[in-house]
Design a protein around this motif. Sequence first.
Motif, PDB file in Angstrom:
ATOM      1  N   ARG A 219       0.523  -0.617   0.110  1.00 61.62           N
ATOM      2  CA  ARG A 219      -0.025  -0.017   0.000  1.00 61.62           C
ATOM      3  C   ARG A 219       0.413   1.052   0.199  1.00 61.62           C
ATOM      4  O   ARG A 219       0.488   2.205   0.828  1.00 61.62           O
ATOM      5  N   THR A 220       2.284   1.231  -0.930  1.00 59.86           N
ATOM      6  CA  THR A 220       2.459   2.435  -0.979  1.00 59.86           C
ATOM      7  C   THR A 220       2.647   3.259  -1.774  1.00 59.86           C
ATOM      8  O   THR A 220       3.166   3.028  -2.993  1.00 59.86           O
ATOM      9  N   PHE A 221       1.317   3.760  -2.108  1.00 57.81           N
ATOM     10  CA  PHE A 221       0.950   4.177  -3.401  1.00 57.81           C
ATOM     11  C   PHE A 221       0.406   5.605  -2.492  1.00 57.81           C
ATOM     12  O   PHE A 221      -0.565   6.259  -1.712  1.00 57.81           O
ATOM     13  N   THR A 222       0.289   7.345  -3.231  1.00 57.39           N
ATOM     14  CA  THR A 222      -0.667   7.692  -3.254  1.00 57.39           C
ATOM     15  C   THR A 222      -2.427   8.212  -3.712  1.00 57.39           C
ATOM     16  O   THR A 222      -2.472   7.513  -4.867  1.00 57.39           O
ATOM     17  N   ARG A 223      -3.212   8.641  -2.869  1.00 56.05           N
ATOM     18  CA  ARG A 223      -3.931   8.529  -3.032  1.00 56.05           C
ATOM     19  C   ARG A 223      -5.181   9.807  -3.641  1.00 56.05           C
ATOM     20  O   ARG A 223      -4.520  10.983  -3.292  1.00 56.05           O
ATOM     21  N   GLU A 224      -5.564   9.604  -4.608  1.00 54.46           N
ATOM     22  CA  GLU A 224      -6.648  10.689  -5.468  1.00 54.46           C
ATOM     23  C   GLU A 224      -7.558  10.385  -5.966  1.00 54.46           C
ATOM     24  O   GLU A 224      -7.903   9.130  -6.171  1.00 54.46           O
ATOM     25  N   HIS A 225      -8.366  11.434  -6.234  1.00 60.36           N
ATOM     26  CA  HIS A 225      -9.537  11.069  -6.890  1.00 60.36           C
ATOM     27  C   HIS A 225      -9.504  10.357  -8.335  1.00 60.36           C
ATOM     28  O   HIS A 225      -8.735  10.686  -9.065  1.00 60.36           O
ATOM     29  N   VAL A 226     -10.133   9.069  -8.715  1.00 56.37           N
ATOM     30  CA  VAL A 226     -10.093   8.332  -9.918  1.00 56.37           C
ATOM     31  C   VAL A 226     -11.455   8.640 -10.030  1.00 56.37           C
ATOM     32  O   VAL A 226     -12.113   8.133  -9.429  1.00 56.37           O
ATOM     33  N   ASP A 227     -11.720   8.315 -11.078  1.00 53.28           N
ATOM     34  CA  ASP A 227     -13.375   7.604 -12.325  1.00 53.28           C
ATOM     35  C   ASP A 227     -13.065   5.860 -12.715  1.00 53.28           C
ATOM     36  O   ASP A 227     -11.982   6.588 -13.780  1.00 53.28           O
ATOM     37  N   LEU A 228     -13.593   5.302 -12.055  1.00 48.85           N
ATOM     38  CA  LEU A 228     -12.974   4.421 -12.378  1.00 48.85           C
ATOM     39  C   LEU A 228     -14.068   4.096 -14.257  1.00 48.85           C
ATOM     40  O   LEU A 228     -13.277   3.028 -14.798  1.00 48.85           O
ATOM     41  N   SER A 229     -15.178   4.485 -14.330  1.00 48.07           N
ATOM     42  CA  SER A 229     -15.445   5.520 -15.835  1.00 48.07           C
ATOM     43  C   SER A 229     -14.780   5.110 -16.979  1.00 48.07           C
ATOM     44  O   SER A 229     -14.655   4.979 -17.843  1.00 48.07           O
ATOM     45  N   LEU A 230     -13.972   6.224 -16.511  1.00 45.32           N
ATOM     46  CA  LEU A 230     -12.558   6.497 -17.659  1.00 45.32           C
ATOM     47  C   LEU A 230     -11.533   5.872 -17.691  1.00 45.32           C
ATOM     48  O   LEU A 230     -11.169   5.791 -18.283  1.00 45.32           O
ATOM     49  N   LEU A 231     -11.010   5.216 -16.107  1.00 40.92           N
ATOM     50  CA  LEU A 231     -10.100   4.160 -16.576  1.00 40.92           C
ATOM     51  C   LEU A 231     -10.562   2.772 -17.686  1.00 40.92           C
ATOM     52  O   LEU A 231     -10.362   2.103 -18.560  1.00 40.92           O
ATOM     53  N   ALA A 232     -11.978   2.761 -17.167  1.00 40.25           N
ATOM     54  CA  ALA A 232     -12.086   1.341 -18.233  1.00 40.25           C
ATOM     55  C   ALA A 232     -12.499   2.042 -19.634  1.00 40.25           C
ATOM     56  O   ALA A 232     -12.214   1.139 -20.224  1.00 40.25           O
ATOM     57  N   GLU A 233     -12.586   3.145 -20.161  1.00 39.86           N
ATOM     58  CA  GLU A 233     -12.521   3.866 -21.577  1.00 39.86           C
ATOM     59  C   GLU A 233     -11.807   3.425 -22.017  1.00 39.86           C
ATOM     60  O   GLU A 233     -10.779   3.175 -22.955  1.00 39.86           O
ATOM     61  N   GLU A 234      -9.840   3.554 -21.063  1.00 38.58           N
ATOM     62  CA  GLU A 234      -9.250   3.863 -21.824  1.00 38.58           C
ATOM     63  C   GLU A 234      -8.421   2.213 -21.257  1.00 38.58           C
ATOM     64  O   GLU A 234      -7.417   2.367 -22.103  1.00 38.58           O
ATOM     65  N   ALA A 235      -8.555   1.752 -20.710  1.00 38.68           N
ATOM     66  CA  ALA A 235      -7.892   0.473 -20.540  1.00 38.68           C
ATOM     67  C   ALA A 235      -8.729   0.149 -22.169  1.00 38.68           C
ATOM     68  O   ALA A 235      -8.070  -0.573 -22.833  1.00 38.68           O
ATOM     69  N   THR A 236     -10.158  -0.639 -22.648  1.00 42.48           N
ATOM     70  CA  THR A 236     -10.975  -1.002 -23.221  1.00 42.48           C
ATOM     71  C   THR A 236     -10.216  -0.414 -24.411  1.00 42.48           C
ATOM     72  O   THR A 236      -9.532  -0.978 -25.837  1.00 42.48           O
ATOM     73  N   GLU A 237     -10.020   1.015 -24.512  1.00 41.46           N
ATOM     74  CA  GLU A 237      -8.843   1.985 -26.047  1.00 41.46           C
ATOM     75  C   GLU A 237      -7.821   0.919 -25.968  1.00 41.46           C
ATOM     76  O   GLU A 237      -6.520   0.860 -27.358  1.00 41.46           O
ATOM     77  N   THR A 238      -6.813   1.282 -24.941  1.00 46.93           N
ATOM     78  CA  THR A 238      -5.812   0.350 -25.034  1.00 46.93           C
ATOM     79  C   THR A 238      -5.566  -1.082 -25.914  1.00 46.93           C
ATOM     80  O   THR A 238      -4.930  -1.360 -26.201  1.00 46.93           O
ATOM     81  N   LEU A 239      -6.828  -1.694 -25.705  1.00 50.51           N
ATOM     82  CA  LEU A 239      -6.577  -3.367 -26.058  1.00 50.51           C
ATOM     83  C   LEU A 239      -7.366  -3.472 -26.489  1.00 50.51           C
ATOM     84  O   LEU A 239      -7.928  -4.695 -26.978  1.00 50.51           O
ATOM     85  N   LEU A 240      -7.779  -2.579 -27.278  1.00 52.32           N
ATOM     86  CA  LEU A 240      -8.721  -2.746 -28.226  1.00 52.32           C
ATOM     87  C   LEU A 240      -8.030  -3.713 -29.636  1.00 52.32           C
ATOM     88  O   LEU A 240      -9.107  -4.377 -30.868  1.00 52.32           O
ATOM     89  N   PRO A 241      -6.804  -2.824 -29.875  1.00 55.86           N
ATOM     90  CA  PRO A 241      -6.259  -4.041 -31.394  1.00 55.86           C
ATOM     91  C   PRO A 241      -6.278  -5.670 -30.483  1.00 55.86           C
ATOM     92  O   PRO A 241      -6.056  -6.055 -31.572  1.00 55.86           O
ATOM     93  N   LEU A 242      -5.915  -5.419 -29.879  1.00 59.24           N
ATOM     94  CA  LEU A 242      -6.011  -7.204 -29.021  1.00 59.24           C
ATOM     95  C   LEU A 242      -6.761  -7.903 -29.443  1.00 59.24           C
ATOM     96  O   LEU A 242      -7.121  -8.343 -29.606  1.00 59.24           O
ATOM     97  N   ALA A 243      -7.707  -7.167 -28.791  1.00 61.53           N
ATOM     98  CA  ALA A 243      -9.741  -7.620 -29.239  1.00 61.53           C
ATOM     99  C   ALA A 243     -10.197  -7.788 -30.437  1.00 61.53           C
ATOM    100  O   ALA A 243     -10.329  -8.739 -30.754  1.00 61.53           O
ATOM    101  N   GLU A 244      -9.357  -6.827 -31.305  1.00 63.03           N
ATOM    102  CA  GLU A 244     -10.183  -7.260 -32.539  1.00 63.03           C
ATOM    103  C   GLU A 244      -9.340  -8.181 -32.903  1.00 63.03           C
ATOM    104  O   GLU A 244      -9.490  -8.688 -34.219  1.00 63.03           O
ATOM    105  N   LYS A 245      -7.954  -8.254 -33.256  1.00 60.81           N
ATOM    106  CA  LYS A 245      -6.608  -9.665 -33.274  1.00 60.81           C
ATOM    107  C   LYS A 245      -7.766 -10.899 -33.113  1.00 60.81           C
ATOM    108  O   LYS A 245      -7.654 -11.764 -33.730  1.00 60.81           O
ATOM    109  N   HIS A 246      -8.701 -10.670 -31.656  1.00 62.64           N
ATOM    110  CA  HIS A 246      -8.968 -12.132 -31.363  1.00 62.64           C
ATOM    111  C   HIS A 246     -10.451 -12.001 -31.843  1.00 62.64           C
ATOM    112  O   HIS A 246     -10.829 -13.833 -31.429  1.00 62.64           O
TER     113      HIS A 246
END
Length: 394
Positions: A219-246
């Motif tokens: 637990r050695t990390f700094t806490r801040e305000h995070v929006d999970l919906s934006l993280l979900a969008e960022e993760a799917t955009e990053t992995l979209l080429p892998l999804a299209e490949k499969h």
Amino acid sequence: MDRAPGLSVRLKLTLSYAGLIMLAGALLLAVVWVFLLRYIPDEAIRLPGHNAPGHVLRSPGLPGRFVPGRYDLWRAFAPRALQAFAFLLVFGLVGGWILAGRMLAPLTRITHATRRAANGSLSHRIQLEGRRDEFRELADAFDTMLAQLEAHVEEQKRFAANASHELRTPLAITQTLLEVARNDPNRDAGELVRILHAVNTRAIDLTEALLLLSRADQRTFTREHVDLSLLAEEATETLLPLAEKHGITVETSGDVTPTIGSHALLLQMTTNLVHNAIVHNLPDQGTVWVTTSVHQGSVVLTVENTGEKLAPQLVSTLVEPFQRGTERIRSDHAGVGLGLAIVKSITKAHDGTLTLTPRPAGGLRVRVQLPAAPPPPPPGPGAGPQTPARLPRR
């Protein structure tokens, strides 16, 4: 830490009990003495017909013909008071010693369990009987701590053994390839370099995953305000080429889900879940659903995917390190076996809960529930209304 010997707690309590009883007795006798002084004259009073000075008549029906003074009363009161003090002292010491022993008996059991735990025996439990009080709450809390510590130690042992095995494999392969190259100078160097690069990449990925897992556990990390919906969008955009490949379709939807935590770790958690849902899916025409929702006091990230039907016994082991699930469809992007283990550690480090359930139609549903961020302060005068953004569907 060496300390000078001192009085035991039982002896201190005994002296405290005895001192308190003596003080109460002294106050009671003082009150009696002061009360009697109000009605006793300074000097003795002799009534007519009295022939024996200092003698008090106590015949029934006859009035006393001699009224004692304060000195006479003190001479009669002092020996009785000393006897009472002696009795209170003995009673306080004996009773205090017995009472202190009974009161400290649970503490003795707790101390014994602590010493056993310090010597490496984490399976021992106090299991203090009786109704709830301060000692029993302490014993129950200590038993809970021992259980968690024992589970953590066992988990670390399994993790160390698995990590050693996983790291030893690429090192052994590298050593074998180098020995082959040394014994066969005419071997194709390009093929050897390609294999060594793949093995080295796997070792690096495994080491980075282990470091990330250790960071989440500590637990050695700094806490801040995070929006999970934006993280979900960022993760799917990053992995979209892998999804299209499969040949996988990724659908993302949900509301704004604010929480408090590490942006990097929560993004890694979301990426691991989406990556896991893509690589462990149907061979073709599979689907991944990523949704976010807000509940009372918490936010939820849910990742579902299609695939073969999974047994509940298998699903319960997927969060353990290096448990890849042999019944699941594998690919060359299956990872190092730490994806869901890292998700579990990150979720736990953010005081959340992770739930894995097999889908009736096949595949897996992963649900991460985290504490919601406190609501922001109301906007100042003149500020316009704020409308929460929604994620687009894909």
